[in-house]
Design an enzyme around this catalytic site. Structure first.
Site, PDB file in Angstrom:
ATOM      1  N   PRO A  86      -2.008   5.378   4.312  1.00 27.44           N
ATOM      2  CA  PRO A  86      -2.521   4.861   4.510  1.00 27.44           C
ATOM      3  C   PRO A  86      -4.067   5.599   4.625  1.00 27.44           C
ATOM      4  CG  PRO A  86      -1.479   4.111   5.863  1.00 27.44           C
ATOM      5  CD  PRO A  86      -0.880   5.149   5.180  1.00 27.44           C
ATOM      6  N   GLU A 113       6.235   2.713  11.844  1.00 31.78           N
ATOM      7  CA  GLU A 113       5.455   2.462  12.397  1.00 31.78           C
ATOM      8  C   GLU A 113       4.559   3.535  11.961  1.00 31.78           C
ATOM      9  OE1 GLU A 113       3.068   0.270  14.181  1.00 31.78           O
ATOM     10  OE2 GLU A 113       5.040  -0.591  13.582  1.00 31.78           O
ATOM     11  N   ARG A 151       2.497   8.953 -16.714  1.00 30.32           N
ATOM     12  CA  ARG A 151       2.217   8.201 -18.752  1.00 30.32           C
ATOM     13  C   ARG A 151       0.842   9.716 -18.688  1.00 30.32           C
ATOM     14  NH1 ARG A 151      -1.448   4.608 -18.742  1.00 30.32           N
ATOM     15  NH2 ARG A 151      -0.385   2.883 -19.656  1.00 30.32           N
ATOM     16  N   ASP A 166      -7.058   4.652 -21.278  1.00 32.09           N
ATOM     17  CA  ASP A 166      -6.698   3.516 -20.752  1.00 32.09           C
ATOM     18  C   ASP A 166      -8.123   3.759 -20.176  1.00 32.09           C
ATOM     19  OD1 ASP A 166      -3.891   3.824 -20.650  1.00 32.09           O
ATOM     20  OD2 ASP A 166      -3.550   5.433 -18.945  1.00 32.09           O
TER      21      ASP A 166
HETATM   22  N1  ADE Z   1       2.246   3.335   3.471  1.00 29.41           N
HETATM   23  C1  ADE Z   1       1.351   2.230   4.158  1.00 29.41           C
HETATM   24  N2  ADE Z   1       0.365   2.192   3.164  1.00 29.41           N
HETATM   25  C2  ADE Z   1       0.269   3.347   2.316  1.00 29.41           C
HETATM   26  C3  ADE Z   1      -0.666   2.412   1.260  1.00 29.41           C
HETATM   27  N3  ADE Z   1      -2.122   2.110   1.124  1.00 29.41           N
HETATM   28  N4  ADE Z   1      -0.689   3.844   0.422  1.00 29.41           N
HETATM   29  C4  ADE Z   1       0.025   5.239   0.980  1.00 29.41           C
HETATM   30  N5  ADE Z   1       1.014   4.381   1.159  1.00 29.41           N
HETATM   31  C5  ADE Z   1       1.496   3.769   2.397  1.00 29.41           C
END
Ligand code: ADE
Length: 249
Positions: A86, A113, A151, A166
Protein backbone atom coordinates in the site's frame (compact mmCIF):
# COMPACT_ATOMS: atom_id res chain seq x y z
CA UNK A 1 6.05 -12.06 -21.11
CA UNK A 2 7.01 -14.09 -18.08
CA UNK A 3 5.57 -13.29 -14.64
CA UNK A 4 6.75 -15.04 -11.46
CA UNK A 5 4.63 -14.55 -8.37
CA UNK A 6 6.06 -15.18 -4.91
CA UNK A 7 3.41 -15.79 -2.30
CA UNK A 8 2.61 -17.68 0.89
CA UNK A 9 -0.81 -18.53 -0.59
CA UNK A 10 -0.33 -20.00 -4.08
CA UNK A 11 -3.81 -21.54 -3.96
CA UNK A 12 -5.35 -18.06 -4.15
CA UNK A 13 -4.17 -17.77 -7.75
CA UNK A 14 -5.73 -20.98 -9.03
CA UNK A 15 -9.19 -19.75 -10.08
CA UNK A 16 -8.42 -16.28 -11.44
CA UNK A 17 -5.29 -17.36 -13.28
CA UNK A 18 -6.98 -20.12 -15.22
CA UNK A 19 -10.07 -18.19 -16.35
CA UNK A 20 -10.89 -15.64 -19.01
CA UNK A 21 -8.21 -13.26 -20.24
CA UNK A 22 -5.44 -14.77 -18.18
CA UNK A 23 -6.18 -18.17 -19.55
CA UNK A 24 -6.28 -16.77 -23.10
CA UNK A 25 -2.93 -15.07 -22.62
CA UNK A 26 -1.44 -18.32 -21.37
CA UNK A 27 -3.15 -20.46 -23.97
CA UNK A 28 -1.91 -18.24 -26.80
CA UNK A 29 1.63 -18.55 -25.49
CA UNK A 30 1.86 -14.83 -24.76
CA UNK A 31 2.07 -15.17 -21.00
CA UNK A 32 4.16 -17.54 -18.91
CA UNK A 33 2.89 -17.35 -15.36
CA UNK A 34 4.56 -19.18 -12.48
CA UNK A 35 3.30 -19.04 -8.91
CA UNK A 36 5.88 -20.00 -6.28
CA UNK A 37 5.33 -20.79 -2.62
CA UNK A 38 7.74 -18.70 -0.49
CA UNK A 39 7.58 -21.44 2.13
CA UNK A 40 9.59 -23.71 -0.20
CA UNK A 41 12.57 -21.39 0.39
CA UNK A 42 12.54 -21.75 4.19
CA UNK A 43 15.34 -24.18 4.97
CA UNK A 44 14.50 -25.09 8.58
CA UNK A 45 12.51 -28.18 9.29
CA UNK A 46 9.28 -26.27 10.11
CA UNK A 47 9.55 -24.05 7.01
CA UNK A 48 9.25 -20.95 9.15
CA UNK A 49 8.62 -17.88 7.02
CA UNK A 50 7.76 -15.28 9.66
CA UNK A 51 8.76 -14.11 13.12
CA UNK A 52 7.85 -11.56 15.79
CA UNK A 53 8.80 -7.91 15.15
CA UNK A 54 11.89 -6.36 16.76
CA UNK A 55 10.78 -3.55 19.10
CA UNK A 56 7.52 -5.32 19.89
CA UNK A 57 4.06 -4.70 18.48
CA UNK A 58 1.47 -7.08 17.15
CA UNK A 59 1.59 -9.42 14.21
CA UNK A 60 4.29 -11.36 12.48
CA UNK A 61 6.88 -10.17 10.00
CA UNK A 62 8.02 -12.14 6.94
CA UNK A 63 11.69 -13.08 7.30
CA UNK A 64 14.27 -11.42 5.07
CA UNK A 65 16.48 -14.50 4.72
CA UNK A 66 13.64 -16.63 3.33
CA UNK A 67 12.18 -14.00 1.01
CA UNK A 68 15.56 -12.85 -0.31
CA UNK A 69 16.54 -16.46 -1.01
CA UNK A 70 13.32 -16.94 -2.98
CA UNK A 71 13.85 -13.78 -5.02
CA UNK A 72 17.53 -14.46 -5.69
CA UNK A 73 16.77 -18.01 -6.82
CA UNK A 74 14.37 -16.71 -9.47
CA UNK A 75 15.69 -13.30 -10.53
CA UNK A 76 18.22 -12.74 -13.26
CA UNK A 77 20.28 -9.54 -13.47
CA UNK A 78 17.89 -6.73 -14.43
CA UNK A 79 14.64 -8.58 -13.63
CA UNK A 80 12.23 -6.06 -12.02
CA UNK A 81 11.23 -7.26 -8.54
CA UNK A 82 7.97 -5.58 -7.60
CA UNK A 83 6.68 -5.60 -4.05
CA UNK A 84 2.90 -5.34 -3.71
CA UNK A 85 2.48 -2.71 -1.03
CA UNK A 86 0.00 0.00 0.00
CA UNK A 87 3.07 2.28 0.16
CA UNK A 88 3.97 1.80 -3.51
CA UNK A 89 3.30 3.99 -6.53
CA UNK A 90 -0.30 3.77 -7.65
CA UNK A 91 -1.22 1.34 -10.40
CA UNK A 92 -2.62 3.15 -13.44
CA UNK A 93 -3.15 2.52 -17.15
CA UNK A 94 0.32 3.99 -17.75
CA UNK A 95 2.01 1.79 -15.14
CA UNK A 96 0.29 -1.34 -16.52
CA UNK A 97 1.44 -0.48 -20.04
CA UNK A 98 4.97 0.09 -18.79
CA UNK A 99 5.00 -3.34 -17.11
CA UNK A 100 3.68 -5.00 -20.26
CA UNK A 101 6.80 -3.73 -22.02
CA UNK A 102 9.02 -5.89 -19.80
CA UNK A 103 10.06 -9.40 -20.84
CA UNK A 104 9.82 -10.58 -17.28
CA UNK A 105 8.77 -9.36 -13.82
CA UNK A 106 8.68 -10.88 -10.35
CA UNK A 107 5.71 -9.91 -8.16
CA UNK A 108 6.31 -10.30 -4.44
CA UNK A 109 3.24 -10.58 -2.21
CA UNK A 110 3.64 -9.51 1.39
CA UNK A 111 1.45 -10.91 4.15
CA UNK A 112 1.03 -10.79 7.90
CA UNK A 113 1.89 -7.38 9.36
CA UNK A 114 4.57 -6.82 6.78
CA UNK A 115 7.87 -7.86 5.44
CA UNK A 116 11.34 -7.30 6.96
CA UNK A 117 12.49 -4.02 5.42
CA UNK A 118 15.83 -5.52 4.37
CA UNK A 119 13.97 -7.34 1.60
CA UNK A 120 13.03 -3.94 0.18
CA UNK A 121 16.53 -2.61 0.63
CA UNK A 122 18.26 -5.64 -0.92
CA UNK A 123 16.16 -7.00 -3.77
CA UNK A 124 13.02 -4.94 -4.43
CA UNK A 125 13.29 -2.61 -7.44
CA UNK A 126 9.74 -1.18 -7.45
CA UNK A 127 6.67 -1.07 -5.19
CA UNK A 128 3.12 -0.93 -6.53
CA UNK A 129 -0.13 -0.19 -4.70
CA UNK A 130 -3.55 -0.82 -6.23
CA UNK A 131 -5.22 1.90 -4.15
CA UNK A 132 -5.24 3.85 -0.94
CA UNK A 133 -6.54 1.08 1.31
CA UNK A 134 -4.87 -1.86 3.00
CA UNK A 135 -5.51 -5.44 1.91
CA UNK A 136 -4.75 -8.48 4.04
CA UNK A 137 -1.96 -9.39 1.65
CA UNK A 138 -0.50 -8.60 -1.73
CA UNK A 139 -2.10 -11.54 -3.56
CA UNK A 140 -5.25 -9.80 -4.77
CA UNK A 141 -3.16 -6.77 -5.69
CA UNK A 142 -0.80 -8.98 -7.74
CA UNK A 143 -3.77 -10.47 -9.60
CA UNK A 144 -5.06 -6.98 -10.39
CA UNK A 145 -1.61 -5.96 -11.65
CA UNK A 146 -1.37 -9.09 -13.82
CA UNK A 147 -4.82 -8.58 -15.32
CA UNK A 148 -4.27 -4.87 -16.00
CA UNK A 149 -0.83 -5.58 -17.49
CA UNK A 150 -1.46 -8.48 -19.84
CA UNK A 151 -4.30 -6.67 -21.65
CA UNK A 152 -1.51 -4.54 -23.11
CA UNK A 153 0.41 -7.48 -24.56
CA UNK A 154 -0.39 -7.53 -28.29
CA UNK A 155 -2.63 -10.51 -29.09
CA UNK A 156 -4.02 -11.11 -25.60
CA UNK A 157 -7.26 -9.23 -26.24
CA UNK A 158 -7.66 -10.74 -29.72
CA UNK A 159 -10.81 -9.67 -31.50
CA UNK A 160 -12.48 -8.50 -28.30
CA UNK A 161 -11.01 -5.03 -28.51
CA UNK A 162 -7.90 -3.04 -28.01
CA UNK A 163 -6.56 -1.72 -24.73
CA UNK A 164 -6.06 1.61 -26.51
CA UNK A 165 -9.79 2.29 -26.47
CA UNK A 166 -10.20 1.45 -22.76
CA UNK A 167 -11.29 3.95 -20.19
CA UNK A 168 -8.14 5.81 -19.08
CA UNK A 169 -6.27 4.96 -22.29
CA UNK A 170 -6.16 8.61 -23.31
CA UNK A 171 -6.85 10.10 -19.90
CA UNK A 172 -10.65 10.05 -20.07
CA UNK A 173 -13.35 7.44 -19.50
CA UNK A 174 -15.10 5.43 -22.19
CA UNK A 175 -18.69 6.20 -23.15
CA UNK A 176 -21.63 3.77 -22.78
CA UNK A 177 -22.03 0.55 -24.80
CA UNK A 178 -25.24 -1.09 -26.05
CA UNK A 179 -26.32 -4.33 -27.70
CA UNK A 180 -29.65 -5.85 -28.76
CA UNK A 181 -32.56 -5.40 -28.16
CA UNK A 182 -32.85 -1.82 -29.48
CA UNK A 183 -35.52 -0.96 -26.90
CA UNK A 184 -35.50 -2.35 -23.37
CA UNK A 185 -37.99 -1.22 -20.74
CA UNK A 186 -38.58 1.95 -22.68
CA UNK A 187 -34.86 2.79 -22.96
CA UNK A 188 -33.73 3.12 -26.57
CA UNK A 189 -30.27 2.61 -28.05
CA UNK A 190 -29.14 6.04 -29.36
CA UNK A 191 -30.00 6.46 -33.08
CA UNK A 192 -26.44 7.37 -34.04
CA UNK A 193 -25.23 3.88 -33.09
CA UNK A 194 -27.88 2.20 -35.21
CA UNK A 195 -27.19 4.06 -38.46
CA UNK A 196 -23.58 2.97 -39.15
CA UNK A 197 -21.86 6.32 -39.91
CA UNK A 198 -18.45 5.56 -38.38
CA UNK A 199 -17.18 9.12 -38.06
CA UNK A 200 -20.40 10.24 -36.35
CA UNK A 201 -20.21 7.19 -34.07
CA UNK A 202 -16.60 8.00 -33.12
CA UNK A 203 -17.53 11.64 -32.35
CA UNK A 204 -20.54 10.53 -30.30
CA UNK A 205 -18.42 8.05 -28.33
CA UNK A 206 -15.81 10.68 -27.58
CA UNK A 207 -18.46 13.17 -26.45
CA UNK A 208 -20.21 10.61 -24.22
CA UNK A 209 -16.84 9.50 -22.78
CA UNK A 210 -16.15 13.11 -21.89
CA UNK A 211 -19.63 13.44 -20.38
CA UNK A 212 -18.91 10.38 -18.17
CA UNK A 213 -15.56 11.82 -17.18
CA UNK A 214 -17.19 15.16 -16.34
CA UNK A 215 -19.80 13.38 -14.22
CA UNK A 216 -17.69 10.69 -12.49
CA UNK A 217 -14.04 11.74 -12.60
CA UNK A 218 -13.74 15.48 -13.30
CA UNK A 219 -10.23 15.36 -11.76
CA UNK A 220 -9.03 13.54 -14.91
CA UNK A 221 -9.96 16.52 -17.10
CA UNK A 222 -7.13 18.66 -15.71
CA UNK A 223 -4.59 16.49 -17.52
CA UNK A 224 -6.59 15.43 -20.58
CA UNK A 225 -5.55 16.75 -24.00
CA UNK A 226 -8.72 18.30 -25.41
CA UNK A 227 -9.53 20.01 -28.69
CA UNK A 228 -11.41 23.32 -28.71
CA UNK A 229 -14.58 21.46 -29.71
CA UNK A 230 -14.19 19.07 -26.77
CA UNK A 231 -13.70 21.99 -24.37
CA UNK A 232 -16.89 23.48 -25.78
CA UNK A 233 -18.73 20.20 -25.03
CA UNK A 234 -17.55 20.42 -21.41
CA UNK A 235 -18.93 23.94 -21.19
CA UNK A 236 -22.24 22.56 -22.50
CA UNK A 237 -22.25 19.81 -19.81
CA UNK A 238 -21.56 22.45 -17.16
CA UNK A 239 -24.40 24.64 -18.47
CA UNK A 240 -26.77 21.66 -18.50
CA UNK A 241 -25.80 20.87 -14.89
CA UNK A 242 -26.40 24.36 -13.64
CA UNK A 243 -29.72 24.56 -15.50
CA UNK A 244 -30.78 21.32 -13.76
CA UNK A 245 -29.89 22.59 -10.27
CA UNK A 246 -32.59 24.31 -8.21
CA UNK A 247 -32.35 28.12 -8.46
CA UNK A 248 -32.64 30.12 -5.24
CA UNK A 249 -33.72 33.77 -5.26
N1 ADE B 1 -0.94 -5.05 0.10
C1 ADE B 1 -1.79 -4.60 1.04
N2 ADE B 1 -2.50 -3.57 0.62
C2 ADE B 1 -2.10 -3.34 -0.67
C3 ADE B 1 -2.47 -2.39 -1.66
N3 ADE B 1 -3.37 -1.44 -1.43
N4 ADE B 1 -1.86 -2.45 -2.85
C4 ADE B 1 -0.92 -3.39 -3.08
N5 ADE B 1 -0.52 -4.31 -2.19
C5 ADE B 1 -1.11 -4.28 -0.99
Amino acid sequence: MRIDVLTLFPGMFEGPMTESMLWKGRDRGLLDLYVHDIRDYALDKHHKVDDTPYGGGGGMIMRADVVVRAVETLAQPGTPVILMSPQGRLLSHTVAKELAGQDRVILLCGHYEGIDDRVRQLVVTDEISIGDYVLTGGELAAMVVIDATIRHIPGVLGAEGAADTDSHADGVLEGPHYTRPPVFRGLTVPDVLQVGDHSRIAAWRRREGLRRTWQHRPDLLFRAQLTDEEKYWLAEFADADSAAKPQYP
